[in-house]
Design an enzyme around this catalytic site. Structure first.
Site, PDB file in Angstrom:
ATOM      1  N   ARG A 166      11.581   3.819   3.019  1.00 58.40           N
ATOM      2  CA  ARG A 166      11.187   2.832   4.038  1.00 58.40           C
ATOM      3  C   ARG A 166      12.426   2.029   4.384  1.00 58.40           C
ATOM      4  O   ARG A 166      13.123   1.526   3.507  1.00 58.40           O
ATOM      5  CB  ARG A 166      10.088   1.907   3.534  1.00 58.40           C
ATOM      6  CG  ARG A 166       9.892   0.721   4.489  1.00 58.40           C
ATOM      7  CD  ARG A 166       8.641  -0.036   4.233  1.00 58.40           C
ATOM      8  NE  ARG A 166       7.468   0.741   4.608  1.00 58.40           N
ATOM      9  CZ  ARG A 166       6.243   0.230   4.695  1.00 58.40           C
ATOM     10  NH1 ARG A 166       6.038  -1.040   4.436  1.00 58.40           N
ATOM     11  NH2 ARG A 166       5.215   0.993   5.039  1.00 58.40           N
ATOM     12  N   LYS A 168      26.104  -4.016  -1.806  1.00 64.62           N
ATOM     13  CA  LYS A 168      27.576  -4.019  -1.926  1.00 64.62           C
ATOM     14  C   LYS A 168      28.237  -3.420  -0.689  1.00 64.62           C
ATOM     15  O   LYS A 168      29.452  -3.309  -0.621  1.00 64.62           O
ATOM     16  CB  LYS A 168      27.997  -3.212  -3.154  1.00 64.62           C
ATOM     17  CG  LYS A 168      27.410  -3.708  -4.460  1.00 64.62           C
ATOM     18  CD  LYS A 168      27.900  -2.807  -5.602  1.00 64.62           C
ATOM     19  CE  LYS A 168      27.188  -3.160  -6.899  1.00 64.62           C
ATOM     20  NZ  LYS A 168      27.478  -2.158  -7.939  1.00 64.62           N
ATOM     21  N   HIS A 224       5.780   5.933  11.361  1.00 59.97           N
ATOM     22  CA  HIS A 224       5.231   5.864  10.010  1.00 59.97           C
ATOM     23  C   HIS A 224       4.243   7.035   9.896  1.00 59.97           C
ATOM     24  O   HIS A 224       3.025   6.842   9.877  1.00 59.97           O
ATOM     25  CB  HIS A 224       4.517   4.514   9.858  1.00 59.97           C
ATOM     26  CG  HIS A 224       4.161   4.123   8.464  1.00 59.97           C
ATOM     27  ND1 HIS A 224       4.252   4.979   7.392  1.00 59.97           N
ATOM     28  CD2 HIS A 224       3.698   2.942   7.972  1.00 59.97           C
ATOM     29  CE1 HIS A 224       3.851   4.328   6.299  1.00 59.97           C
ATOM     30  NE2 HIS A 224       3.529   3.099   6.629  1.00 59.97           N
ATOM     31  N   ARG A 282       0.800  -1.222   0.000  1.00 63.50           N
ATOM     32  CA  ARG A 282       0.000   0.000   0.000  1.00 63.50           C
ATOM     33  C   ARG A 282       0.832   1.272   0.000  1.00 63.50           C
ATOM     34  O   ARG A 282       0.553   2.212  -0.746  1.00 63.50           O
ATOM     35  CB  ARG A 282      -0.920   0.033   1.237  1.00 63.50           C
ATOM     36  CG  ARG A 282      -2.196  -0.732   1.072  1.00 63.50           C
ATOM     37  CD  ARG A 282      -2.690  -1.224   2.419  1.00 63.50           C
ATOM     38  NE  ARG A 282      -1.841  -2.314   2.842  1.00 63.50           N
ATOM     39  CZ  ARG A 282      -2.088  -3.593   2.571  1.00 63.50           C
ATOM     40  NH1 ARG A 282      -3.194  -3.922   1.968  1.00 63.50           N
ATOM     41  NH2 ARG A 282      -1.245  -4.532   2.936  1.00 63.50           N
ATOM     42  N   THR A 283       1.831   1.317   0.871  1.00 63.39           N
ATOM     43  CA  THR A 283       2.556   2.586   1.041  1.00 63.39           C
ATOM     44  C   THR A 283       3.288   2.965  -0.247  1.00 63.39           C
ATOM     45  O   THR A 283       3.178   4.092  -0.728  1.00 63.39           O
ATOM     46  CB  THR A 283       3.546   2.486   2.218  1.00 63.39           C
ATOM     47  OG1 THR A 283       2.810   2.106   3.379  1.00 63.39           O
ATOM     48  CG2 THR A 283       4.234   3.816   2.467  1.00 63.39           C
TER      49      THR A 283
HETATM   50  C1  NCD Z   1       2.061  -0.939   8.139  1.00 65.59           C
HETATM   51  C2  NCD Z   1       3.565  -0.790   8.262  1.00 65.59           C
HETATM   52  O1  NCD Z   1       4.310  -1.027   7.305  1.00 65.59           O
HETATM   53  O2  NCD Z   1       3.990  -0.409   9.344  1.00 65.59           O
HETATM   54  N1  NCD Z   1       1.624  -1.172   6.845  1.00 65.59           N
HETATM   55  C3  NCD Z   1       1.351  -0.094   6.041  1.00 65.59           C
HETATM   56  O3  NCD Z   1       2.192   0.750   5.798  1.00 65.59           O
HETATM   57  N2  NCD Z   1       0.105   0.033   5.578  1.00 65.59           N
HETATM   58  C4  NCD Z   1       1.492  -1.900   9.113  1.00 65.59           C
HETATM   59  C5  NCD Z   1       2.033  -3.285   9.142  1.00 65.59           C
HETATM   60  O4  NCD Z   1       2.885  -3.676   8.355  1.00 65.59           O
HETATM   61  O5  NCD Z   1       1.548  -4.029   9.997  1.00 65.59           O
END
Ligand code: NCD
Length: 298
Positions: free
Chosen positions: A99, A78, A127, A48-49
């Protein structure tokens, strides 16, 4: 320079401005960021993100560079440092969405970056863009963000989305938090200290049934099993599953949110409950991320 690193950096005025911008931009296609390039650098899995950020950028007329497995498919494999990778990407993009598996990675990246860095999840840290879309969902579904009684359910120790949303909700008035988790997975002290400083009332409990009946918002997140070493996860979580019966016990107008993915903690039989708002929640991700990109690149 406008980096987005943690929820604490937002104030109410900025949140309201971003929500108004998200309302205005919606999910449609425009040209606001034509000629701009977003690099998404993902060292941890995401559906999703990453897609919603990339979709947001494309729907603003911008372009996208992406590595969805940066641990293997960037020079990190590397042995390159994160700092050097960020300096490199600075030559090719106008904004970085990062991320990473390590808490604090976005802060480190921002320290060496001359273009905005957006934290899309830093290990068990934060997040913040998820928290903004969660709060936007609450605003849309409840019609308010003040005077909300929210139950956080699950792995409150490791969930970065819970942490970021708790920090964000601390900026509003009349919020009450019921923190529902197994004893071993209680929320960390930094959040509790913050809530106390901001006069947010909260309680910790293992009683999911009681919390479901009184909350306006139930915010559940899966057990973050990638952050554990050797704990018997199944035993910890089996009494924290939301089923249809629990959903049916909720107050009228109350909603269940979950950032997803779900892995057994939220049963599919809940999906057609009037309280289920988690699929709508992920849909709001595009509008919010459009607003954030427009904001940092303006
Ligand atoms: C979340 C995350 O990555 O922290 N997912 C997301 O970004 N929608 C929640 C999760 O992974 O449980």
């Amino acid at each position: 320079m406008r980096h987005i690193i943690e929820s604490q950096q937002f104030n109410r005025a900025l949140i309201e401005k971003l929500f108004a911008l998200a309302d205005q931009l919606g999910n449609g296609h425009g040209t606001e960021l034509r000629g701009k390039i977003m690099a998404s650098l993902f060292y941890e899995p995401s559906t999703r993100t990453r897609f919603s950020f990339e979709s947001a950028m494309m729907r603003l007329g911008g372009n996208v560079l992406t590595t969805e497995n940066a641990k293997e498919f960037s020079s990190a494999a590397k042995g390159e440092t994160l700092e050097d990778t960020i300096k490199t990407v600075n030559n090719y993009a106008d904004v970085i969405v990062l991320r990473h598996n390590e808490e604090g990675a976005s802060k480190r990246a921002a320290a060496v970056s001359e273009i905005p860095v957006i934290n899309a999840g830093d290990g068990p840290g934060q997040h913040p863009t998820q928290a903004l879309l969660d709060l936007y969902t609450i605003a849309k579904e409840l019609g308010r963000v003040d005077d909300v009684r929210i139950a956080f359910v699950g792995d409150l120790l490791h969930s970065r989305t819970v942490r970021s949303l708790a920090y964000l909700l601390g900026k509003f008035t009349g919020v009450h938090m019921t923190l529902v988790s197994p004893n071993e997975l209680r929320i960390k002290d930094d959040i509790k200290a913050y809530l106390k400083r901001h006069h947010v009332s909260f309680e910790e409990t293992e009683d999911l049934t009681g919390a479901m009946k009184t909350a306006n918002v139930v915010y559940q997140n899966r057990i973050q099993k990638e952050r554990f070493e050797g704990t018997k996860i199944f035993d910890l979580v089996k009494s924290f599953v939301i089923d249809r019966k629990l959903a049916d016990s909720m107050k009228k107008g109350a909603v269940i949110l979950n950032p997803l993915p779900r892995v057994g903690e939220l049963l599919p039989e809940v999906d057609d409950s009037p309280h289920a708002a988690y699929f709508k929640q992920m849909g709001y991700g595009v509008a919010i991320r459009k607003a954030l990109l427009a904001h940092v690149l303006s």
